[in-house]
Design a protein around this motif. Structure first.
Motif, PDB file in Angstrom:
ATOM      1  N   TYR A  92       1.183   3.503   2.089  1.00  8.23           N
ATOM      2  CA  TYR A  92       1.718   3.734   3.433  1.00  8.23           C
ATOM      3  C   TYR A  92       3.064   3.019   3.665  1.00  8.23           C
ATOM      4  N   HIS A  93       3.378   2.039   2.841  1.00  3.85           N
ATOM      5  CA  HIS A  93       4.638   1.298   2.981  1.00  3.85           C
ATOM      6  C   HIS A  93       5.847   2.245   2.904  1.00  3.85           C
ATOM      7  N   ALA A 122       0.859  -1.189   0.000  1.00  2.03           N
ATOM      8  CA  ALA A 122       0.000   0.000   0.000  1.00  2.03           C
ATOM      9  C   ALA A 122       0.894   1.238   0.000  1.00  2.03           C
ATOM     10  N   ASP A 138       4.479   8.101   4.671  1.00  2.00           N
ATOM     11  CA  ASP A 138       3.880   8.158   5.998  1.00  2.00           C
ATOM     12  C   ASP A 138       2.450   8.691   5.982  1.00  2.00           C
ATOM     13  N   ASP A 145      -5.982  -1.503   4.062  1.00  2.00           N
ATOM     14  CA  ASP A 145      -7.422  -1.688   4.224  1.00  2.00           C
ATOM     15  C   ASP A 145      -8.221  -0.580   3.543  1.00  2.00           C
ATOM     16  N   ARG A 146      -7.564   0.514   3.147  1.00  2.00           N
ATOM     17  CA  ARG A 146      -8.256   1.632   2.511  1.00  2.00           C
ATOM     18  C   ARG A 146      -8.032   1.689   0.998  1.00  2.00           C
ATOM     19  N   GLY A 190      -4.855  -0.620   9.043  1.00  2.00           N
ATOM     20  CA  GLY A 190      -3.732   0.232   9.398  1.00  2.00           C
ATOM     21  C   GLY A 190      -2.370  -0.260   8.965  1.00  2.00           C
ATOM     22  N   CYS A 191      -2.305  -1.284   8.110  1.00  2.00           N
ATOM     23  CA  CYS A 191      -1.008  -1.866   7.733  1.00  2.00           C
ATOM     24  C   CYS A 191      -0.507  -1.347   6.381  1.00  2.00           C
ATOM     25  N   ASP A 192       0.807  -1.494   6.190  1.00  2.00           N
ATOM     26  CA  ASP A 192       1.499  -1.006   4.997  1.00  2.00           C
ATOM     27  C   ASP A 192       1.449  -1.980   3.831  1.00  2.00           C
ATOM     28  N   THR A 240      -3.401   3.149   3.929  1.00  2.70           N
ATOM     29  CA  THR A 240      -3.054   1.809   4.385  1.00  2.70           C
ATOM     30  C   THR A 240      -3.808   0.776   3.541  1.00  2.70           C
TER      31      THR A 240
END
Length: 195
Positions: free
Chosen positions: A57-58, A55, A61, A67-68, A182-184, A65
């Motif tokens: 977010y990886h 994602a 910052d 899930d989105r 909330g994960c990358d 994430t």
């Protein structure tokens, strides 16, 4: 006639792991053989082990994430290419020309590395997803720039796929990640369906 389904995922416990990442570990928590009511497995792993998706977010910052990320990024028509060596900007342009009608998702098989110049071409095209066989889409010793270009443009990455038995051409891809809030990134079971 039934359409063939081609599994392009690695088996998790024997998978390739990015240098420095911990490999996945499986632990038997309960066992019928030991008198327990059922068999139950516990897992410990990095979200980027084996076949997985990145994602934004990886590497960003403020990126979204896993899930989105909209599921249409991971599911739909794709084009599979074979390429060995660096994917240059010219290679990227040739790929995009060849798959003009199906180029929302692109999978590249072979021992290849997407260069920053190629990443810029792919990002400008507005692809939804790029996939490759390596555990990282960019150079293994310096993956940051390529990730920033692609993830910054909203292109999600499908890494660690296996395409050795897949011929070039158009397919339907399903590579939806596990919904990890909330994960990358997240592991996925990626497969192709012949069109």
């Amino acid at each position: 006639m039934e359409k063939r389904i081609i599994d392009i995922s690695q088996e998790l416990f024997s998978c390739a792991v990015f240098p420095g990442d911990e490999p996945p570990v499986k632990k038997t928590a309960l066992s019928i053989k030991n008198g327990d009511v059922c068999n139950l497995t516990e897992l410990s792993m990095c979200a980027h082990n084996g076949t997985h998706v990145d994602a934004p977010y990886h590497f960003l910052d403020d990126g979204i994430t896993i899930d989105r990320v909209p599921l249409d990024r991971f599911v739909g028509k794709c084009y599979v290419f074979r390429h060995d060596g660096d994917v240059t900007a010219d290679d990227a342009k040739t790929m995009l020309e060849k798959c003009e009608n199906t180029c929302e998702r692109l999978l590249i098989g072979g021992k290849c590395t997407v260069t920053a110049e190629a990443a810029k071409v792919f990002a400008e095209k507005g692809l939804k997803l790029i996939g490759n066989e390596s555990q990282t889409v960019g150079p293994e010793d310096a993956p940051r720039e390529v990730h920033l270009i692609l993830l910054g443009a909203g292109v999600v990455l499908l890494e660690g796929i296996r395409l050795e038995n897949v011929t070039e051409g158009e397919y339907f891809l399903s590579a939806a990640p596990i919904n990890l809030g909330g994960c990358d990134g997240a592991p996925c079971r990626a497969y192709l369906i012949e069109i």
